[in-house]
Design an enzyme around this catalytic site. Structure first.
Site, mmCIF file in Angstrom:
data_model
loop_
_atom_site.group_PDB
_atom_site.id
_atom_site.type_symbol
_atom_site.label_atom_id
_atom_site.label_comp_id
_atom_site.label_asym_id
_atom_site.label_seq_id
_atom_site.Cartn_x
_atom_site.Cartn_y
_atom_site.Cartn_z
ATOM 1 N N HIS A 1 1.560 10.245 10.134
ATOM 2 C CA HIS A 1 2.566 9.431 10.365
ATOM 3 C C HIS A 1 3.907 9.986 10.007
ATOM 4 O O HIS A 1 5.477 9.951 10.313
ATOM 5 C CB HIS A 1 2.834 7.799 9.658
ATOM 6 C CG HIS A 1 1.748 7.585 9.768
ATOM 7 N ND1 HIS A 1 1.489 7.251 11.814
ATOM 8 C CD2 HIS A 1 0.673 6.488 9.741
ATOM 9 C CE1 HIS A 1 0.343 6.745 12.136
ATOM 10 N NE2 HIS A 1 -0.001 6.305 10.592
ATOM 11 N N HIS B 1 5.430 12.919 11.654
ATOM 12 C CA HIS B 1 6.024 11.998 13.048
ATOM 13 C C HIS B 1 7.155 11.921 13.095
ATOM 14 O O HIS B 1 8.153 12.153 13.471
ATOM 15 C CB HIS B 1 4.633 11.090 14.131
ATOM 16 C CG HIS B 1 5.221 11.248 15.077
ATOM 17 N ND1 HIS B 1 3.975 9.915 15.964
ATOM 18 C CD2 HIS B 1 6.146 11.847 15.830
ATOM 19 C CE1 HIS B 1 4.256 10.046 17.198
ATOM 20 N NE2 HIS B 1 5.275 10.958 16.941
ATOM 21 N N HIS C 1 -3.101 10.957 6.723
ATOM 22 C CA HIS C 1 -3.702 10.304 7.533
ATOM 23 C C HIS C 1 -1.460 9.655 7.375
ATOM 24 O O HIS C 1 -1.232 9.392 8.684
ATOM 25 C CB HIS C 1 -4.126 8.887 7.854
ATOM 26 C CG HIS C 1 -3.851 8.158 8.541
ATOM 27 N ND1 HIS C 1 -5.130 7.258 9.744
ATOM 28 C CD2 HIS C 1 -3.380 7.072 8.959
ATOM 29 C CE1 HIS C 1 -4.140 6.815 10.097
ATOM 30 N NE2 HIS C 1 -3.464 6.289 9.416
ATOM 31 N N GLU C 2 -1.409 9.027 6.161
ATOM 32 C CA GLU C 2 -0.313 8.658 6.380
ATOM 33 C C GLU C 2 0.828 9.964 6.249
ATOM 34 O O GLU C 2 2.067 9.734 6.421
ATOM 35 C CB GLU C 2 -0.690 7.964 4.802
ATOM 36 C CG GLU C 2 -1.437 6.822 4.569
ATOM 37 C CD GLU C 2 -0.742 5.898 5.740
ATOM 38 O OE1 GLU C 2 0.759 5.376 6.527
ATOM 39 O OE2 GLU C 2 -1.675 4.744 5.845
#
Length: 602
Positions: free
Chosen positions: A394, A397, A390-391
């Site tokens: 980020h 991105h 998940h992180e």
């Protein structure tokens, strides 16, 4: 990384900490740069009253851009130093210095938006023709001008900027209280040993196969929140009140409008989410009923909802193994993406181990002039690998947008950022289901992780969104957010979202609102749910190798915040202005429920 005693910061192995020398070799080096940035802010303030030509406007915007990128590096360094150990007085003082400087700089910059808004539309069009360099700032200027009617006069903006730190103080107070001051005491583990309960290891006990262990941990975790319920209520009341006050000062109709409008998110997106999820609460209720029946618990309650049906610690993953699984799963995105992940994994962008005083939870924060950084509190459960994925979503991105956008567009708005993170969770699930397709126990475990993702992200975050909006509306109407009111509101929502098969434990249900740090991020939580639904669609297309899907997704990552978020998402293939993407995601959730029921029967 599991310890019966929480390590002090200086006891954590270096390879499990982030390398802050990627930012600065020392605190003194950061302070020196911060002093230079303050001087540059003085230079920018000299443009006040003089944005009367294309050259002046371009020079001011370039100076502002440099200040923001420099300050980001300085502030994040202090922020990460503080979060590494919130009990470290030196780190706290350094962060205080950075925060004070940020407020000072914001005050000096406060003239910029009002004066840009004062430029005549025709004159601004002429500026673009006179100065080609302004083209880089076109979207930024358009965003500012969208706020016409909500930006105050220069003197009022300056005054508001000076007050920002005080207006945001409830957030800092909450985090200090939650991360540094709460003591959950000791609980018994599965072997009967007394172990310190923490934010980071909580799931090890609440997911125990032994019912007394998970109930004791549930009650112990709730106790300090209950003991300080009035303090937490006052903190939340202060934060919400400040947000509503600023919204009113800026002539918005509500705190929600003030939070969503600057990002061009229609409030209907929020309302459609709540309505659609409420229309499908039966699916969440079905999941709890499946668990209740399988576990054979007539008095199934809150402490039982996280009990793993596949057994304890299936697919335990060390930090090294979690990184490899994440890398293998996301190789579907190709060489550029995996190269970025390897940079992250090999150069200590991640602070993985829990230590005394470290901020709880997990997050990613990026630095345009350096790289992203990730905070984790690792346990060797598969859940931690999901948090890493998940992180890392980020982080990648940020990494892609940093390499394809100028600094002012490198940060994607939250509405898009959470798509990138939950996309990785969806890909990881697909990868694990394929990798272990012959192992029914692992299939069951991974499906349960995926279902818990839908429950925790679409259902739980929508529940939080309902709670948050009620809190804002109530405070705006002039009613204080007392502990009793917040308890009653939270309990009613828990009963609605859990359904008839989950009993609430006395003394634990009502304080769940105090557990949520995201309530101090101002209408943040709903975006977890919308993003999970959007990423379900995008990840499915990439995993199935649909023509153009991978390229469209990488373009989405590269776009950063260079256009309206709904437009960027639409280019990637999801129209978030309708409920269709939510219906599609919930259909996937229903298929997971069907699959897990078959596995449980066999």
């Amino acid at each position: 990384m599991t310890n019966t005693r929480l390590l002090a910061r200086d006891e954590v192995p270096t390879e499990l900490t982030w390398d802050l020398t990627l930012l600065y070799p020392s605190d003194d080096a950061m302070r020196a740069d911060l002093d230079d940035t303050l001087l540059l802010a003085d230079k920018l303030s000299g443009f006040a009253g003089h944005l009367n030509g294309a050259k002046e406007l371009l020079a001011a915007l370039n100076t502002h851009k440099q200040i923001e990128t420099d300050l980001e590096k300085e502030y994040v360094y202090a922020f990460l130093r503080r979060d590494s150990d919130t009990t470290d007085a030196t780190a706290n003082a350094l962060f205080g210095t950075a925060a004070k400087a940020a407020t000072t700089i914001a005050t000096k910059e406060s003239f910029l938006e009002p004066e840009i808004l004062a430029i005549d539309e025709g004159a601004l069009d002429g500026y673009f023709k006179q100065e080609p360099g302004l083209e880089e700032f076109r979207y930024e200027l358009e965003q500012i001008r969208l706020q016409r009617g909500h930006v105050l006069t220069t003197s009022e903006e300056k005054l508001l900027s000076r007050l920002n730190r005080s207006l945001d103080s409830a957030d800092e107070i909450y985090n200090t209280l939650n991360d540094a001051d709460l003591n959950f005491g000791q609980v018994h583990d599965d072997e009967g040993n007394l172990v310190q309960l923490t934010h980071g290891n909580r799931s090890q006990f609440t997911e125990s196969l032994k019912r007394p262990v998970r109930k004791e941990a549930t009650l112990a975790y709730a106790k300090p929140y209950h003991d300080l319920r009035n303090t937490f209520a006052q903190t939340l009341n202060s934060f919400v009140g400040a947000q509503n006050a600023v919204a009113e000062l800026r002539y918005y109709q509500s705190g929600r409008q003030a939070a969503l409008a600057p990002h061009q998110i229609d409030e209907q997106v929020y309302d459609t989410l709540v309505k659609t999820v409420n229309d499908h609460l039966d699916l969440a209720h079905r999941w709890y009923r499946i668990k209740k029946d399988y576990l054979g618990l007539a008095d199934f309650n809150q402490a039982d909802i996280n009990t793993p049906l596949a057994g304890d610690d299936v697919l335990k993953t060390t930090f090294a193994e979690g990184k490899q699984l994440t890398l293998d799963a996301l190789s579907v995105l190709g060489g550029e993406y995996t190269a970025g992940l390897k940079e992250e994994f090999d150069h200590r962008w991640i602070d993985a181990a829990e230590n005394a005083g470290k901020r709880s939870g997990g997050y990613q924060i990026s630095v345009y002039k350096a790289n992203p950084f990730i905070l984790l509190n690792w346990t060797d459960k598969l859940y931690s690998t999901y948090v890493l994925a998940h992180e890392s979503g980020h982080a990648m991105h940020s990494w892609f947008s940093q390499h394809h956008q100028p600094a002012q567009y490198a940060d994607a708005p939250i509405f898009l950022a959470e798509v990138a993170s939950t996309f990785n969770e969806q890909i990881l699930t697909s990868y694990l289901l394929e990798k272990y397709q012959a192992d029914k126990k692992v299939q069951l475990y991974v499906l349960e992780q995926a279902i818990d993702g839908f429950i925790g992200t679409i259902y739980r975050q929508t529940q939080f969104a309902e709670f948050e909006h009620t809190a804002y509306q109530t405070e705006q109407a002039g009613q204080a957010l007392t502990a009793d009111f917040l308890d009653q509101t939270s309990s009613a929502l828990l009963k609605k979202y859990y359904g008839p098969d989950v009993a609430l434990l006395d003394g634990t249900a009502t304080q769940s609102w105090a557990y949520v740090p995201h309530f101090y991020m101002n209408y943040y939580v709903y975006q977890y749910a919308t993003s999970w639904a959007a990423s379900t669609s995008l990840a499915s297309a990439v995993w199935q190798h649909k023509p153009g899907a991978k390229e469209a997704y990488l373009s989405f990552l590269s776009a950063g915040g260079s256009a309206a978020p709904l437009e960027i998402l639409k280019r990637a293939g999801v129209d978030a202005t309708t409920s269709q993407y939510l219906e599609e995601a919930l259909a996937v959730f229903e298929r997971y429920l069907d699959r897990i029921e078959v596995l449980l029967k066999n």
